[in-house]
Structures are given as C-alpha cells and as structure tokens.
Design a protein around this motif. Structure first.
Motif, PDB file in Angstrom:
ATOM      1  N   ARG A 155     -10.514  -2.228  -0.196  1.00  0.00           N
ATOM      2  CA  ARG A 155      -9.347  -2.239   0.702  1.00  0.00           C
ATOM      3  C   ARG A 155      -8.356  -3.328   0.289  1.00  0.00           C
ATOM      4  N   ALA A 156      -8.868  -4.499  -0.027  1.00  0.00           N
ATOM      5  CA  ALA A 156      -7.992  -5.600  -0.437  1.00  0.00           C
ATOM      6  C   ALA A 156      -7.276  -5.262  -1.736  1.00  0.00           C
ATOM      7  N   SER A 157      -7.982  -4.636  -2.650  1.00  0.00           N
ATOM      8  CA  SER A 157      -7.376  -4.244  -3.918  1.00  0.00           C
ATOM      9  C   SER A 157      -6.302  -3.182  -3.715  1.00  0.00           C
ATOM     10  N   ALA A 158      -6.555  -2.243  -2.816  1.00  0.00           N
ATOM     11  CA  ALA A 158      -5.575  -1.188  -2.528  1.00  0.00           C
ATOM     12  C   ALA A 158      -4.300  -1.781  -1.929  1.00  0.00           C
ATOM     13  N   ARG A 159      -4.456  -2.798  -1.092  1.00  0.00           N
ATOM     14  CA  ARG A 159      -3.280  -3.444  -0.490  1.00  0.00           C
ATOM     15  C   ARG A 159      -2.448  -4.161  -1.545  1.00  0.00           C
ATOM     16  N   THR A 160      -3.087  -4.815  -2.487  1.00  0.00           N
ATOM     17  CA  THR A 160      -2.341  -5.564  -3.494  1.00  0.00           C
ATOM     18  C   THR A 160      -1.765  -4.641  -4.558  1.00  0.00           C
ATOM     19  N   ASP A 161      -2.350  -3.436  -4.732  1.00  0.00           N
ATOM     20  CA  ASP A 161      -1.854  -2.483  -5.720  1.00  0.00           C
ATOM     21  C   ASP A 161      -0.775  -1.563  -5.166  1.00  0.00           C
ATOM     22  N   ALA A 162      -0.630  -1.526  -3.842  1.00  0.00           N
ATOM     23  CA  ALA A 162       0.332  -0.618  -3.226  1.00  0.00           C
ATOM     24  C   ALA A 162       1.747  -1.066  -3.552  1.00  0.00           C
TER      25      ALA A 162
END
Length: 168
Positions: A155-162
């Motif tokens: 989830r944290a990675s998805a937020r930073t990649d968005a």
C-alpha cells in the motif's frame, strides 16, 4: 523472524516456532528474499546486529508472567521495554537487548514480539504440553503478521508510485 530461546524446556519455544515455519514450508509462500527466519540463542547482544538487517522484525520468545502457560501475547517494543523483567527469562533479557538496539539506532522501523507464557524452566529438552500446544497458533500469528506487513508495504509503495493529480 527470530526465534529466541535456549535448549532448555519451555525456553525453546522460539526455536520450535522457527522449526515449524521451516518444516511446514510456510515461508515459501512469500516473495523470494522477503522473509528470513533463524534461531537466536538467548537475546543477548547477538540480537542487535540481526535486528539491524531487518526492515520488519518479528520475535518469538518464552516469557514469564501471571497468565496461564501457553498464552500468547503480541507485544510492541514499548511493551517489553516498559517492564523488561516482567517478560524475560534471561539474565540480559529481551527488554535490555531492545533498549540497547534502540539506543544504537538499529531497531527495525516495525517490530513485534510474540511472547509465549512458559510453564517450566530448568534442565530438559522437552516443552511442557501447554507450551507445545501453543506452537500452531503462534505460527499462524507470525504468518498473519508477515502478510500484514507485506500488505502495508505494498500500500505504501502504491501511494508513492501513484501519479500526482494534475494542477487546475
């Protein structure tokens, strides 16, 4: 995942949980190189460099207290540090090792301790029945903790990649 203990009676619970994880091939279900498990002979200073290598730490150890033998507690670093003598069955115990790791800046960002209330200490290499019965539940809790940690990372990675929203 570190199974903390010694070769004596219920203090081996951390080792037994690691053995169950490895024998059951439960770690093979996780991405390669994302999870490692090993036994640690008592939580002395050897624990500190092992923690320094981790992004997330999961510790399993025998603990003494006033709960029925075989009871499993999920504890934070602060829980253990607040009353180190209440949980450890070691001279230089888990609380002291975690406090030293914190002072040295080597604690992982996330760390959880599963403490299993022991029944017996002393010579002998077998677990009491109540502590042995806690192994499957402790293994399940460790696997759930790994899953939760990997999901939080995703989830944290998805937020930073968005992509950032376009400016009006």
């Amino acid at each position: 995942i570190l199974g903390i203990g010694s070769p004596f009676s219920d203090d081996r619970i951390g080792w037994e949980v690691i053995e169950a994880l490895l024998k059951g091939d439960l770690l093979a279900h996780f991405p390669t190189d994302s999870v490692a498990a090993e036994c640690c002979d008592r939580p002395g200073t050897r624990l500190i460099p092992l923690l320094a290598k981790a992004d997330v730490g999961i510790l399993v150890d025998a603990m003494r207290g006033d709960l029925p033998p075989g009871t499993i507690r999920r504890l934070t670093v602060d829980d253990v540090a607040s009353a180190p003598d209440a949980f450890s069955c070691h001279g230089f115990g888990l609380g002291e090792a975690l406090a030293l790791a914190r002072a040295l800046g080597t604690l992982p960002p996330r760390l959880v301790v599963f403490g299993v209330e022991l029944d017996q200490t002393g010579p002998g290499d077998s677990l009491s029945a109540s502590v042995r019965a806690a192994i499957p539940r402790t293994v399940k809790l460790v696997v759930e903790e790994i899953n939760a940690s990997l999901e939080a990372d995703a989830r944290a990675s998805a937020r930073t990649d968005a992509p950032s929203p376009a400016a009006p």
